[in-house]
Design a protein around this motif. Structure first.
Motif, PDB file in Angstrom:
ATOM      1  N   ALA A  66      34.422  49.855  33.448  1.00 54.66           N
ATOM      2  CA  ALA A  66      35.403  48.682  32.690  1.00 54.66           C
ATOM      3  C   ALA A  66      35.518  49.069  31.277  1.00 54.66           C
ATOM      4  O   ALA A  66      36.771  49.035  31.084  1.00 54.66           O
ATOM      5  CB  ALA A  66      34.639  47.392  32.702  1.00 54.66           C
ATOM      6  N   LEU A 117      36.642  47.546  41.216  1.00 54.33           N
ATOM      7  CA  LEU A 117      35.956  46.336  40.520  1.00 54.33           C
ATOM      8  C   LEU A 117      35.891  46.509  38.970  1.00 54.33           C
ATOM      9  O   LEU A 117      36.324  45.860  38.046  1.00 54.33           O
ATOM     10  CB  LEU A 117      34.454  46.204  41.021  1.00 54.33           C
ATOM     11  CG  LEU A 117      34.581  45.396  42.433  1.00 54.33           C
ATOM     12  CD1 LEU A 117      32.754  45.371  42.688  1.00 54.33           C
ATOM     13  CD2 LEU A 117      35.088  44.078  42.438  1.00 54.33           C
ATOM     14  N   GLY A 118      35.441  47.950  38.628  1.00 54.95           N
ATOM     15  CA  GLY A 118      35.321  48.186  37.308  1.00 54.95           C
ATOM     16  C   GLY A 118      36.745  48.147  36.422  1.00 54.95           C
ATOM     17  O   GLY A 118      36.835  47.339  35.329  1.00 54.95           O
ATOM     18  N   ALA A 166      38.187  44.433  36.144  1.00 56.31           N
ATOM     19  CA  ALA A 166      37.400  43.779  34.965  1.00 56.31           C
ATOM     20  C   ALA A 166      38.134  44.490  33.684  1.00 56.31           C
ATOM     21  O   ALA A 166      38.347  43.767  32.644  1.00 56.31           O
ATOM     22  CB  ALA A 166      35.913  44.007  35.125  1.00 56.31           C
ATOM     23  N   GLY A 167      37.977  45.740  33.524  1.00 53.79           N
ATOM     24  CA  GLY A 167      38.403  46.339  32.239  1.00 53.79           C
ATOM     25  C   GLY A 167      39.835  45.995  31.907  1.00 53.79           C
ATOM     26  O   GLY A 167      40.051  45.818  30.617  1.00 53.79           O
ATOM     27  N   HIS A 176      41.338  43.437  32.635  1.00 56.93           N
ATOM     28  CA  HIS A 176      41.575  41.992  32.313  1.00 56.93           C
ATOM     29  C   HIS A 176      41.022  42.120  30.585  1.00 56.93           C
ATOM     30  O   HIS A 176      41.658  41.500  29.747  1.00 56.93           O
ATOM     31  CB  HIS A 176      40.661  41.415  32.890  1.00 56.93           C
ATOM     32  CG  HIS A 176      40.362  39.772  32.611  1.00 56.93           C
ATOM     33  ND1 HIS A 176      39.364  39.429  31.491  1.00 56.93           N
ATOM     34  CD2 HIS A 176      40.943  38.788  33.235  1.00 56.93           C
ATOM     35  CE1 HIS A 176      39.669  38.069  31.533  1.00 56.93           C
ATOM     36  NE2 HIS A 176      40.378  37.638  32.408  1.00 56.93           N
ATOM     37  N   ASP A 177      40.070  42.753  30.477  1.00 57.78           N
ATOM     38  CA  ASP A 177      39.492  42.887  29.100  1.00 57.78           C
ATOM     39  C   ASP A 177      40.580  43.588  27.911  1.00 57.78           C
ATOM     40  O   ASP A 177      40.680  43.038  27.020  1.00 57.78           O
ATOM     41  CB  ASP A 177      38.157  43.790  28.953  1.00 57.78           C
ATOM     42  CG  ASP A 177      37.059  43.171  29.553  1.00 57.78           C
ATOM     43  OD1 ASP A 177      37.027  41.900  29.953  1.00 57.78           O
ATOM     44  OD2 ASP A 177      36.141  43.826  30.058  1.00 57.78           O
TER      45      ASP A 177
END
Lengths: 340, 340
Positions: free
Chosen positions: A232, A257-258, A261-262, A264-265
């Motif tokens: 991420a 998945l990573g 999330a990343g 999104h960050d």
DNA sequence: GAAACATTTTAGATCGATCTAAGTAACCAG
DNA sequence: CTGGTTACTTAGATCGATCTAAAATGTTTC
């Protein structure tokens, strides 16, 4: 079945035989459901077994007969849910036949894998399902042949002389690339990860071929760290290049998945700012939002097929080596859109 | 080590002995690294083993000596990453001792569990790590005692007479409730899921006690479906009640993942519109956004501890039964805020 | 009633290691 | 040279099943 009778020493077939007034040989025949023994005798022996709390000793039997009823399974990483699902498929099929699975984790390390194979030989396994560790020498296949041990490779392969079950990674890549291309994407990145082995290579090659056949640049290949958490925070790697990709195909579900999330960050909206396609499609991906469009390889099915192939190989060791390649399917969900 | 020599029949200790010009007994001593044999003899025998490609036959040895070097592990569900991590811890510790793990999946069904235990007895396992299926009769513990089989219960327990390793679910619940209360939440729901067993009960009771000790209503207990996908679409259950909760504590990571997705689908922002706390904290939770505040039970550690406890139990069967309860820790991330 | 046959049952060898109890060789003290 | 010690080494029984070849029993046929 007094306490002492059972506690002192193991109840053996000879005890059962004596208790039922027959010979050890007859008791053995009953055990193996031979049609030779008379029905009256049979039920007398069966009753004796119940009375004494007899437990069959597979180990002793194996000494005489060449069948341990044990199958080995060696995977590079147990905590990866992908392998857990694979194992689940293996255990299911093997368990149904009354056999038992010895589980081992090679940690993707060749020396440990060698130790584990040795240990399994010592236990006299009937066969092994092996997902070879990265950098396994092809010479291992000759050793295996020398040993005369039935082996099936899963997911990765080191040799064409040994049965293999995997997924059609190249076709999966083609599905992903074609789909993205149909949406209008041209700058598509491949987000790789993990050690280099056959499955890695097939996915990378599959990506390149698929891109080339669409006349697209296959050069955006980015390698991400191993740990989920680190992926991420390494998301920026996607944007460090001259050409910024509009879509990303992930090597496996961990990368998906990573990055999910990343991104999104980074404040990016998946499916609008950037399209994302996952690979492997394990159960947990259901929980990602937006829902992840993903190429499914079906780990449970692959495990089941590998187990069945191994059982056939054990039954018939002289079969020529076989390759079973499972179809992949592209599950279109919500993580892809037209490029901006 | 000609082809024929190895192929025809298994190389036995007697072959090694003959090849090294010693007796079978001496070869056996070398095998077991006895200090009795002279160093010259020892190296001669070791050379012979290498020359002939000798493989130790654990099965044969076990017949004489009461040790199979096999440990059984029975879990209710392999595809749940929580159990995969547990297994990984077990395999790690057992593998280090040179023993081997037989893996089995009870599917949380009592009859299947009975079959598997029987099968493991037949294989002469040295001991079993068991996560008992839901609705297992406590009487099973007496059977196990009768069998004289070393067993450790993990995560769930059916009897105080058998070793147990688990997490302090009650303390975990207290940490979660206290934290939410400190943020000002009063209407806290518990999102349950799965079959009723000791771990379920302890979590529910822990929740109730923690709520009562804060003088809060412990009555908002909602049961969600089993499948991950169905949990998300059942999110509305949270709001079907007279009192609408401002925070939710999840039974395990599956519920947390499901609700996290479901709340997103409802257009709610986690941490602002509703606070969410997970339980179990497996690796995949790293990938949820916003990052999930979660009670960690440490499945890998629990697996390791269970394995160590079993090894001790095997070494010393007369120890009184022990209970090891692992501490839980609350990892505060981003999914909780003050109530609106 | 004996021979031929089918049906059950069994004694004893066997699988590959370990363990016990006894044997051999070398050395030393008296 | 004898008796005691130490340092190895080994023959043979053993673990709990299976398998072979043969024996015991029952049935039919001539």
């Amino acid at each position: 079945m007094s306490f002492d009778e059972r506690k002192k020493t193991r109840v053996t077939l000879l005890d059962v035989a004596r208790h039922a007034n027959v010979s050890r040989a007859t008791a053995s025949l009953v055990l193996r459901k031979s049609p030779l023994v008379g029905s009256e005798t049979r039920s007398r022996v069966e009753q004796a077994m119940r009375d004494l709390g007899y437990v069959y000793n597979i180990g002793a039997a194996r000494l005489r007969v060449e069948r341990s009823q044990i199958i080995g399974a060696i995977v590079p990483n147990l905590t990866n849910p992908f392998f857990a699902e694979l194992l689940s498929g293996i255990e299911e099929v093997i368990g149904e036949t009354g056999k038992v699975v010895i589980l081992a984790n090679s940690g993707d390390r060749v020396e440990r894998q060698a130790t584990l194979l040795q240990r399994m030989r010592e236990h006299g396994v009937d066969g092994v399902i092996l997902c070879p560790a990265a950098r396994t020498e092809p010479a291992l296949s000759e050793e295996i042949a020398d040993w005369g041990m039935p082996v099936v490779q899963v997911l990765r392969h080191i040799s064409f002389d040994i049965d293999y079950v995997g997924a059609d990674y190249a076709a999966g890549m083609r599905q992903a690339v074609d789909y993205l291309a149909s949406l209008g994407h041209a700058k598509i990145a491949f987000a790789a990860h993990g050690s280099v082995q056959s499955a890695y290579q097939e996915r990378v090659d599959g990506f390149r071929d698929a891109m080339l056949s669409k006349a697209l640049d296959p050069g955006i290949l980015i390698h991400f760290p191993t740990q989920l958490g680190e992926i991420a925070s390494a998301t920026h790697l996607l944007f460090d290049r001259a050409t910024r990709p509009t879509a990303v195909i992930c090597f496996n579900h961990l990368v998906a998945l990573g990055l999910s999330a990343g991104l999104h960050d980074c404040g990016l909206t998946i499916g609008r700012d950037l399209s994302l396609i996952g690979f492997d499609d394990v159960a947990d991906e259901e929980a990602i939002r937006p829902k992840l469009t993903s190429v499914s390889t079906g780990p449970v099915t692959i495990g089941e097929m590998a187990a069945r192939l191994l059982l056939e190989r054990i039954a018939n060791p002289d079969l020529p080596p076989r390759r079973v390649v499972n179809d992949t399917t592209l599950h279109i969900r919500q993580s892809c859109g037209r490029p901006m």
